[in-house]
Design a protein around this motif. Sequence first.
Motif, PDB file in Angstrom:
ATOM      1  N   GLY A  58     -33.016 -12.790  -1.038  1.00 23.58           N
ATOM      2  CA  GLY A  58     -32.214 -13.886  -0.520  1.00 23.58           C
ATOM      3  C   GLY A  58     -32.593 -14.344   0.875  1.00 23.58           C
ATOM      4  O   GLY A  58     -33.204 -13.621   1.653  1.00 23.58           O
ATOM      5  N   ILE A  59     -32.224 -15.588   1.158  1.00 26.34           N
ATOM      6  CA  ILE A  59     -32.321 -16.172   2.492  1.00 26.34           C
ATOM      7  C   ILE A  59     -30.912 -16.237   3.061  1.00 26.34           C
ATOM      8  O   ILE A  59     -30.012 -16.821   2.448  1.00 26.34           O
ATOM      9  N   LEU A  60     -30.699 -15.645   4.201  1.00 30.93           N
ATOM     10  CA  LEU A  60     -29.392 -15.688   4.844  1.00 30.93           C
ATOM     11  C   LEU A  60     -29.084 -17.119   5.254  1.00 30.93           C
ATOM     12  O   LEU A  60     -29.883 -17.777   5.922  1.00 30.93           O
ATOM     13  N   VAL A  61     -27.901 -17.624   4.824  1.00 21.82           N
ATOM     14  CA  VAL A  61     -27.491 -18.983   5.191  1.00 21.82           C
ATOM     15  C   VAL A  61     -26.151 -18.982   5.920  1.00 21.82           C
ATOM     16  O   VAL A  61     -25.645 -20.031   6.290  1.00 21.82           O
ATOM     17  N   GLY A  62     -25.607 -17.811   6.157  1.00 27.12           N
ATOM     18  CA  GLY A  62     -24.356 -17.687   6.904  1.00 27.12           C
ATOM     19  C   GLY A  62     -24.132 -16.242   7.290  1.00 27.12           C
ATOM     20  O   GLY A  62     -24.358 -15.331   6.498  1.00 27.12           O
ATOM     21  N   GLY A  63     -23.693 -16.025   8.534  1.00 28.62           N
ATOM     22  CA  GLY A  63     -23.450 -14.659   9.008  1.00 28.62           C
ATOM     23  C   GLY A  63     -24.599 -14.124   9.839  1.00 28.62           C
ATOM     24  O   GLY A  63     -24.906 -12.932   9.782  1.00 28.62           O
ATOM     25  N   TYR A  64     -25.186 -14.995  10.652  1.00 27.42           N
ATOM     26  CA  TYR A  64     -26.356 -14.587  11.448  1.00 27.42           C
ATOM     27  C   TYR A  64     -25.994 -13.607  12.565  1.00 27.42           C
ATOM     28  O   TYR A  64     -26.873 -12.937  13.092  1.00 27.42           O
ATOM     29  N   GLU A  81     -20.992 -11.713   0.760  1.00 29.11           N
ATOM     30  CA  GLU A  81     -20.713 -10.324   1.118  1.00 29.11           C
ATOM     31  C   GLU A  81     -19.389 -10.252   1.869  1.00 29.11           C
ATOM     32  O   GLU A  81     -19.036 -11.182   2.612  1.00 29.11           O
ATOM     33  N   TYR A  82     -18.688  -9.146   1.676  1.00 29.81           N
ATOM     34  CA  TYR A  82     -17.381  -8.963   2.292  1.00 29.81           C
ATOM     35  C   TYR A  82     -17.356  -7.660   3.102  1.00 29.81           C
ATOM     36  O   TYR A  82     -18.049  -6.686   2.768  1.00 29.81           O
ATOM     37  N   VAL A 138     -15.675  -0.883   4.198  1.00 30.88           N
ATOM     38  CA  VAL A 138     -16.601  -0.937   3.071  1.00 30.88           C
ATOM     39  C   VAL A 138     -17.337  -2.273   3.130  1.00 30.88           C
ATOM     40  O   VAL A 138     -16.711  -3.331   3.282  1.00 30.88           O
ATOM     41  N   GLU A 139     -18.668  -2.219   3.055  1.00 28.46           N
ATOM     42  CA  GLU A 139     -19.478  -3.424   2.929  1.00 28.46           C
ATOM     43  C   GLU A 139     -19.746  -3.652   1.444  1.00 28.46           C
ATOM     44  O   GLU A 139     -20.278  -2.775   0.764  1.00 28.46           O
ATOM     45  N   GLN A 193     -14.897 -12.518   4.156  1.00 31.79           N
ATOM     46  CA  GLN A 193     -16.272 -12.848   3.788  1.00 31.79           C
ATOM     47  C   GLN A 193     -17.030 -13.127   5.075  1.00 31.79           C
ATOM     48  O   GLN A 193     -16.634 -13.963   5.878  1.00 31.79           O
ATOM     49  N   HIS A 194     -18.143 -12.416   5.290  1.00 29.16           N
ATOM     50  CA  HIS A 194     -18.828 -12.551   6.570  1.00 29.16           C
ATOM     51  C   HIS A 194     -20.316 -12.896   6.444  1.00 29.16           C
ATOM     52  O   HIS A 194     -20.950 -13.210   7.451  1.00 29.16           O
ATOM     53  N   LYS A 195     -20.853 -12.843   5.236  1.00 30.53           N
ATOM     54  CA  LYS A 195     -22.267 -13.182   5.062  1.00 30.53           C
ATOM     55  C   LYS A 195     -22.461 -13.948   3.759  1.00 30.53           C
ATOM     56  O   LYS A 195     -21.727 -13.752   2.793  1.00 30.53           O
ATOM     57  N   LYS A 196     -23.469 -14.815   3.784  1.00 27.73           N
ATOM     58  CA  LYS A 196     -23.808 -15.577   2.584  1.00 27.73           C
ATOM     59  C   LYS A 196     -25.304 -15.806   2.567  1.00 27.73           C
ATOM     60  O   LYS A 196     -25.917 -16.070   3.604  1.00 27.73           O
ATOM     61  N   SER A 197     -25.902 -15.642   1.404  1.00 29.71           N
ATOM     62  CA  SER A 197     -27.346 -15.831   1.276  1.00 29.71           C
ATOM     63  C   SER A 197     -27.639 -16.601  -0.008  1.00 29.71           C
ATOM     64  O   SER A 197     -26.787 -16.735  -0.881  1.00 29.71           O
ATOM     65  N   ALA A 198     -28.859 -17.109  -0.090  1.00 31.21           N
ATOM     66  CA  ALA A 198     -29.222 -17.988  -1.208  1.00 31.21           C
ATOM     67  C   ALA A 198     -30.567 -17.593  -1.787  1.00 31.21           C
ATOM     68  O   ALA A 198     -31.459 -17.109  -1.089  1.00 31.21           O
TER      69      ALA A 198
END
Length: 383
Positions: free
Chosen positions: A131-137, A169-170, A336-337, A359-364
């Motif tokens: 994945g490419i991280l698109v949120g949560g840098y 991801e949470y 827990v991650e 929710q703290h991270k998002k990837s694509a």
Amino acid sequence: MKLREINSYNKLRKFVEFPMELYRNDANYIPPLIQDELNVLSPKHNKAFKDARSRYWVVEDEGRIVGRIAGIIKPCDTDPSLMEARFGWLDFINNQEVLYHLLSAVEQWCLHEKIYSLKGPLGFNSFDRSGILVGGYNELPTMFGNYNYPYYAELLEAVGYKSKFHWVEYRIQVPKEIPKKFIKGAQTIRKRYGLKQVAIKNKNALRGYSEAIRMLINEAYQGISGFSEISQEQFAQLYQKFVQLIPRDYFSLIEDNTGELVGFGLVMPDLSKALKKMNGRFFPFGYWQLHRALKKSDTVDLLLIAVKPSFQHRGVHALIFEQIIPAVIRRGVLYVESTKELESNSDVRNLWGDFDHRQHKKSACFYRDLRSNSSIENLLSYK
């Protein structure tokens, strides 16, 4: 700018080490262990090469690596009789020309092999970083999560790649005690379907379930985007790499009244901070860092929950959590991650509704149809 294919061990090592230079001053980049990466990329050590092929390229500017990429051809996730193409291990400076050279190398290989679509970043299997991280840098990734600069997604989209699907991801706060709702739900589900939790006395007992676990994972995740079926050889490697490190009370096995495995859950101590300190190297102090993190960590990563399709939507996860939550509470774990979950998988995301979570991270995962003239023109315009 020069594109070079990797054709020696020394060059492969430089390929692996490039992100450590790219992210040298970034507090949130977690370098993988160099030797582990070399093993994953080597046909000699990675059992995935039984069915897969790969090629690796770097772009150099005046002899200095400024970008890298891996191309992978393997059996298709949805139809193993067909082959599909992936790109992975994508890292590059903020330069469109560098990305163009990297993608072009993989695309030309795909076209030569008569494969007309390309997706990624993905690895050989679902346990490789993807994945490419698109949120949560500004968040620390797990050891299984990719980290990258924000310009990655922007430049991929600029050359015609589109997001195929997203993972979220949470971060979930561990309760002080098992919610009564879960205790009551677990009792009801256990009685209604004749299920039982397996008592795991030692790691040898767990090993006896390894093949049943592998088959359950493949059955539960079949057809899910980004999942690759795990072979016996691959699972044996994963078992040796991870299972021996994880406390046995961090596993949950659920059987039906015939003794068939219908549910499986697994968490492991978060190793991100330890890996950060190790900086890709096991020696001289890496073992001590890992040992310390495995013994005492305030966070665990939820690696996997798998439920047999015929038992999904029946609350089996309540039995899994009932077995694992007391263990993490007893060991002083605070968070827990969730690791990657498909954004479209509402069933999994709904599991966290009973807990304090965010929710703290998002990837694509990105995709391009190589037969698309418009996309080819976009690429050529940067040549």
